[in-house]
Each structure stands twice: as structure tokens, then as C-alpha cells.
Write a protein that holds these residues in place. Structure first.
Motif, PDB file in Angstrom:
ATOM      1  N   VAL A   1     -10.124   3.122   0.985  1.00  0.00           N
ATOM      2  CA  VAL A   1      -9.236   2.882  -0.157  1.00  0.00           C
ATOM      3  C   VAL A   1      -9.481   3.988  -1.172  1.00  0.00           C
ATOM      4  CG1 VAL A   1      -8.677   1.330  -2.062  1.00  0.00           C
ATOM      5  CG2 VAL A   1      -9.129   0.392   0.210  1.00  0.00           C
TER       6      VAL A   1
ATOM      7  N   SER B   1       0.856  -1.189   0.000  1.00  0.00           N
ATOM      8  CA  SER B   1       0.000   0.000   0.000  1.00  0.00           C
ATOM      9  C   SER B   1       0.886   1.231   0.000  1.00  0.00           C
ATOM     10  CB  SER B   1      -0.944   0.008   1.213  1.00  0.00           C
ATOM     11  OG  SER B   1      -0.212  -0.093   2.424  1.00  0.00           O
TER      12      SER B   1
ATOM     13  N   THR C   1      -2.632   7.662  -9.067  1.00  0.00           N
ATOM     14  CA  THR C   1      -3.749   6.722  -9.020  1.00  0.00           C
ATOM     15  C   THR C   1      -4.852   6.999 -10.037  1.00  0.00           C
ATOM     16  OG1 THR C   1      -5.023   8.027  -7.429  1.00  0.00           O
ATOM     17  CG2 THR C   1      -3.378   6.493  -6.532  1.00  0.00           C
TER      18      THR C   1
ATOM     19  N   HIS D   1      -5.733   2.779  -6.537  1.00  0.00           N
ATOM     20  CA  HIS D   1      -4.552   1.919  -6.576  1.00  0.00           C
ATOM     21  C   HIS D   1      -3.476   2.574  -7.440  1.00  0.00           C
ATOM     22  CE1 HIS D   1      -7.796  -0.833  -5.430  1.00  0.00           C
ATOM     23  NE2 HIS D   1      -6.866  -1.608  -4.903  1.00  0.00           N
TER      24      HIS D   1
ATOM     25  N   ALA E   1      -1.321   4.300   5.254  1.00  0.00           N
ATOM     26  CA  ALA E   1      -1.392   3.382   4.111  1.00  0.00           C
ATOM     27  C   ALA E   1      -1.599   1.951   4.596  1.00  0.00           C
ATOM     28  CB  ALA E   1      -0.118   3.487   3.271  1.00  0.00           C
TER      29      ALA E   1
ATOM     30  N   ALA F   1      -0.547  -1.250  -5.938  1.00  0.00           N
ATOM     31  CA  ALA F   1      -0.592  -1.022  -4.494  1.00  0.00           C
ATOM     32  C   ALA F   1      -1.866  -0.275  -4.109  1.00  0.00           C
ATOM     33  CB  ALA F   1       0.635  -0.227  -4.050  1.00  0.00           C
ATOM     34  N   ILE F   2      -2.466  -0.653  -2.991  1.00  0.00           N
ATOM     35  CA  ILE F   2      -3.615   0.068  -2.443  1.00  0.00           C
ATOM     36  C   ILE F   2      -3.168   1.469  -2.052  1.00  0.00           C
ATOM     37  CG2 ILE F   2      -5.156   0.194  -0.432  1.00  0.00           C
ATOM     38  CD1 ILE F   2      -5.203  -2.891  -0.478  1.00  0.00           C
ATOM     39  N   ALA F   3      -3.973   2.473  -2.363  1.00  0.00           N
ATOM     40  CA  ALA F   3      -3.632   3.855  -2.036  1.00  0.00           C
ATOM     41  C   ALA F   3      -4.528   4.369  -0.917  1.00  0.00           C
ATOM     42  CB  ALA F   3      -3.761   4.748  -3.262  1.00  0.00           C
ATOM     43  N   ALA F   4      -3.912   4.929   0.097  1.00  0.00           N
ATOM     44  CA  ALA F   4      -4.653   5.576   1.171  1.00  0.00           C
ATOM     45  C   ALA F   4      -5.094   6.961   0.725  1.00  0.00           C
ATOM     46  CB  ALA F   4      -3.770   5.686   2.409  1.00  0.00           C
TER      47      ALA F   4
ATOM     48  N   ALA G   1      -5.214   1.618   5.675  1.00  0.00           N
ATOM     49  CA  ALA G   1      -6.107   1.453   4.520  1.00  0.00           C
ATOM     50  C   ALA G   1      -6.077   0.014   4.013  1.00  0.00           C
ATOM     51  CB  ALA G   1      -5.702   2.417   3.409  1.00  0.00           C
ATOM     52  N   ARG G   2      -4.903  -0.589   4.078  1.00  0.00           N
ATOM     53  CA  ARG G   2      -4.767  -1.993   3.648  1.00  0.00           C
ATOM     54  C   ARG G   2      -5.423  -2.962   4.626  1.00  0.00           C
ATOM     55  NH1 ARG G   2       0.995  -3.311   4.569  1.00  0.00           N
ATOM     56  NH2 ARG G   2       0.148  -3.625   6.660  1.00  0.00           N
TER      57      ARG G   2
END
Length: 530
Positions: free
Chosen positions: A229, A89, A173, A232, A470, A251-254, A473-474
Motif C-alpha cells: 500500500v 483502489s 496521495t 491513500h 491497484a 482509495a488505497i493507492a498502489a 494492493a487492495r
């Protein structure tokens, strides 16, 4: 010896990456499953004063980001013998507030106007009256309205506007969103809904209806709380971070946050009755409130935590920059004498000298105003040091006075908050001012007359804070609040060093503050005549 557990986490992408765009440094921190830093990267940069506007170029943003990430990747390579190819993330943080307006094609219409500018006084005053809510000069809505008042040509072309963190996040993103903490520095937030205040948006639209064709709600980004979330990392975004092509997308984005919010996370001060002070180029205090204030105060901004709770913020444009300049001068002197000493040693020696000074700094007086300071009503600033013939002029008193000056405006704002009856259970501190153990912490305790704590992890500051967001968020499944996540998973058992205010120091700082306020006409004369 290579830490096998850490290396495995990096190889498996069980990490979170935080990048923060500070005033003088872009910093990246990679953390593992235990939230401890695994690697760091940095890139130094500086704002420019162009056409009387404090700004950073977009070229500097992207070159700095890539160089910072390359520094992080090199640290991973050096420590673990691995190429950094993926992260679980990612989060972006940056200086709050400011103004970046874009047209429908995504082109920046005017150079980035940073929080440091004090050019929106007319807009700030008018919007404050319109909303019945303090609108500081550095807020994005003040910049937008000032551009309208100025009749600036770009206003009719604005399709959306955002903060620096929002700008970088969108590029990485493709999502136009902001964390609620950063969003609260654009436009007031309705605490009950967690979004922008719709009644104030309607008032703004009515105010400018005959001057623009757009509606404000269409220009603002989506507002998200911590744990959501916010998209990404795209392939294009991965290339902006890592032009070499090693970093994978996905990657997951906060939600992107401001440095005030990440500072709160980095000091575990998102719960009510907690607060923190962040000291760098600017200096600000954040105190999480139990209830709304009884009245509006020009010295206090109302923003939110990354989770959306109401915060009183005392923000000062001028922090430690002038203090750093004086330390640099002493470093040059040491070099001229042929004395070999690194920067950390010089800082520590000078900071510790301050502890031997007279409680009030010996009657010396200094202002750290490199730029304007709204707390005391200055549109421009002039760094200033002065003394009377009978002042006690010594190295110890000089350094103590410079440290006092870095906190002078902040203490004025905090006195206003104290007058509201706001109680603080714990105050945490982070930033370069507190790196010399016990010195800045003791001076701050005197300035605020409250206990001040410093933690080891907070040394990585906001970059670590956004990395933790981050990770949240994940990991967030909707069952744990940000406060509980920080207290139970991140800071559980974390060592803290707490300094209680010394009554002699408190009285000494109070005497300095009285001198600081009384001497403001000297600063005004310097601005008017230089």
C-alpha cells in the motif's frame, strides 16, 4: 440493459481504477471484482520539442488527467446511470524513466525531460563505467548527472527527483514512493534487497562530492513492491482527478509503476522465462530472467518486474509513430477521392496488404527514426524510406517494410539477448501495432523467431495493468505472489491467440534486418545533412 452486478460494484466502491500516461494518450480503466473492465476514459496529448528537449508541461499533465477522468465518469454514467463517487483502489502508471527534479518546496526546477531525449550520452557512458552496469541515456540518474556535468544552475536546489508516475502519485496521495519496476528505470536496483543499490549510490556520492551538497539517497523516492500500500487518495488528490467534487478521497493507492511494468502485468508475463513486447510511440521487449547475464550489453537494460524480479529490457525510442504517419497519409488520399472509411478500416486494409508482400519486403528499406535510437547509436533521427531501382515497389511491400522498420531496432537488441542463451517459454504482445488481428503478431513472430500470443484483455494495455496492480494492493494479504495472483485470479481461463513463426517470414525478416543494418550509413547521412 444495465448490468446490475457491475452497477452494484461501482456504487459500493468495489472497483479499482488504473490511469496510465502514455506517449500519445492518457487512459483510464475502471475494473470490477472480476478484474474485467467496467468503463474506460481517454485523453489525447502530445509531447513538445522545446529548446531541443522533448517534454510535456505540468499544465498538460493535470488538464489531461482531469479530462481523462471526466471521460471515464461519463462512460460510467452512460453505461450504468450512475455518478462515479468512489473507487476501492487506484494506481498510476506512466512512461518510464525521464527526469523531474523538485526543490524543497515541491516546485519543479526544470521542464520534464522525457525518456525520448538522447542528451545524456556523456553521463550515460561515465556512469556505466563507474557502476559496471549499463545506464541508458533515458534513466533518471543519467539525466541528473548530465545536469551536473553541464553545470546547470538548478542542481544545487534539487531536494528530490522522480518519474512522471511518481510525480502524479505524490500529488494524489502525498507519498513520495515508486514501484520497484519504475524505480529500476531511475537507478539500479539490488535484487537481493528490493531497494536501490547502496554500493552504487556510494560510488555516485563520491563522484560528485565536490560538486553538490546533497547525498543521492536523500533525493530518491521510497521503493515498494507490487502488493504494498503506497498511501491513500487524499482530498486534494481527488480534486485533481475530479474537479467536480463527486469523487471521494480514501482509495488505497498502489505503488506507481512504469509502462513497462504494467505491460508485463497486462500480458501475464511476470514469471521467469516469459516476456512481452509493447508497441506504441516507443517499442520495447521485456524478458524475465532466470539468472544474471554473463556480461554487460549496451543494447540491454536490466530492470525489474513490479514484484522485483530481474528483467532484460530492449528499449527502442522509435516505435509505430512513423508507420501511423504513413497510414494517415493514405487516409488523406482516401478522403481526397471521396471514399468514406473510418480510421480502423484504413489501418486494417493497409496492415493486411502487408501480408501479401514479398517475404523480405521486396528490397525496400525504411527507418522509423523520429528521434535518436541508442540501439544503433543515433543521437538524432530522420524518418527515411528508400529503395533501389530494381526493388519491387508495391503497396504490399511498402506496408510490409514499414512494419519491419518498426521492429528493426528491437530485433537487433533481441539478437544480443539470444546470444546470451536466454530461453523464452512465452512471448506476449500488446499495443496498437497488434490491434489488426494476426498481422503485427505474425510480423513480430518473424522478427523474433518465436511464438507470439495476444490476449483480449491486453487490448486495454497498461491502464488495465495498473488497475490490476491497484486491485492486488487492495486484496494482498501477504500470502499470494503477484505471479500467482495473475495466473490464478486474473488470467485463469483467459483466451489467447498464438501465432508461431513462419519459416518463410523468418527468413524474409532476416534479409530485411541485414539490409537495415547495412543501410545505417544512409540514415546517418540524412541526420548529418538535414
Amino acid at each position: 440493459m444495465i448490468d446490475a452486478t457491475a452497477a452494484a460494484a461501482i456504487a459500493d466502491g468495489k472497483t479499482a481504477l488504473g490511469v496510465e500516461f502514455g506517449s500519445t494518450r492518457i487512459k483510464a480503466v475502471l475494473i470490477g471484482p472480476d478484474n474485467q473492465p467496467l468503463a474506460v476514459g481517454a485523453h489525447d496529448w502530445e509531447n513538445q520539442f522545446v529548446d531541443r528537449i522533448w517534454t510535456y508541461s505540468t499544465q498538460a499533465v493535470w488538464a489531461g488527467l482531469a479530462d481523462c477522468y471526466a471521460s471515464l465518469a461519463a462512460d460510467v454514467r452512460s453505461r450504468y446511470g450512475l455518478e462515479l463517487t468512489r473507487v476501492g483502489s487506484i494506481g498510476i502508471s506512466a512512461m518510464m524513466h525521464g527526469y523531474l527534479p523538485f526543490d524543497a518546496d515541491g516546485e519543479l526546477l526544470v521542464p520534464f525531460r522525457t525518456w525520448r531525449n538522447t542528451i545524456t550520452e556523456a553521463a550515460s557512458e561515465e556512469l556505466t563505467k563507474l557502476f559496471g552496469y549499463n545506464i541508458p541515456q533515458r534513466w533518471s540518474i543519467a539525466h541528473l548527472y548530465q545536469a551536473i556535468l553541464n553545470g546547470e544552475e538548478h542542481v544545487g536546489k534539487v531536494a528530490h527527483f522522480t518519474t512522471l508516475a511518481g510525480y502524479v502519485h505524490t500529488a494524489l496521495t502525498g507519498e513520495r514512493a515508486l514501484g520497484v519496476g519504475d524505480a529500476s528505470g531511475m537507478m539500479p536496483i539490488d535484487i537481493s534487497t528490493g531497494g536501490f543499490d547502496t554500493a552504487m549510490i556510494a560510488k555516485f556520492d563520491a563522484l560528485v562530492a565536490d560538486r553538490v551538497s546533497w547525498r543521492l539517497a536523500d533525493l530518491l523516492p521510497a521503493v515498494l513492491p507490487a502488493g504494498a500500500v503506497a498511501g491513500h487518495l487524499t482530498e486534494a488528490g481527488a480534486r485533481l482527478l475530479d474537479p467536480t467534487g463527486n469523487l471521494q478521497a480514501g482509495a488505497i493507492a498502489a505503488p506507481p509503476e512504469g509502462d513497462a511494468g504494467t505491460g508485463m502485468v497486462a500480458t501475464n508475463s511476470v514469471a521467469r522465462r516469459t516476456g512481452n513486447v509493447s508497441a506504441g510511440t516507443s517499442i520495447f521487449a521485456m524478458v524475465v530472467l532466470e539468472k544474471e547475464l554473463s556480461q554487460q550489453h549496451a543494447e540491454l537494460d536490466l530492470v525489474t518486474t513490479p514484484a522485483g524480479d530481474l528483467v532484460a529490457m530492449v528499449h527502442c525510442n522509435n516505435g509505430a509513430s512513423e508507420l501511423n504517419s504513413w497510414v494517415g497519409l493514405f487516409a488523406e488520399f482516401a478522403q481526397a477521392l471521396g471514399v468514406s472509411a473510418d480510421g480502423n478500416q484504413i489501418f486494417e486494409t493497409l496492415f493486411r496488404a502487408a501480408l501479401a508482400g514479398d517475404p523480405d519486403g521486396g528490397g525496400l528499406l525504411a527507418y522509423n527514426y523520429l528521434s535518436g535510437e541508442h540501439i544503433t547509436g543515433f543521437a538524432e533521427g530522420r524518418p527515411l524510406f528508400t529503395r533501389t531501382p530494381d526493388s519491387k515497389f508495391s503497396l504490399a511491400n511498402f506496408m510490409r517494410t514499414q512494419l519491419f522498420a518498426a521492429l528493426g531496432s528491437l530485433s537487433i537488441g533481441m539478437e544480443v539477448l539470444r546470444g546470451e542463451g536466454v530461453e523464452i517459454d512465452s512471448m506476449f504482445a500488446h499495443g496498437g501495432l497488434f490491434k489488426t488481428k494476426g498481422v503485427g503478431q505474425r510480423i513480430l513472430a518473424a522478427a523474433l523467431n518465436t511464438s507470439v500470443s495476444v490476449g483480449e484483455i491486453a487490448g486495454e494495455g497498461g491502464a488495465w495493468g495498473i488497475a490490476v496492480l491497484a486491485a492486488y494492493a487492495r486484496d494482498n494479504d501477504g500470502t499470494i505472489s503477484l505471479d500467482d495472483y495473475l495466473s490464478g485470479r486474473v488470467f485463469a481461463g483467459a483466451p489467447l491467440e498464438t501465432v508461431r513463426p513462419d519459416p518463410t517470414d523468418v527468413a524474409g525478416f532476416a534479409a530485411f534486418r541485414e539490409r537495415f543494418v547495412a543501410g545505417l550509413p544512409i540514415e546517418a547521412a540524412a541526420v548529418a545533412n538535414s
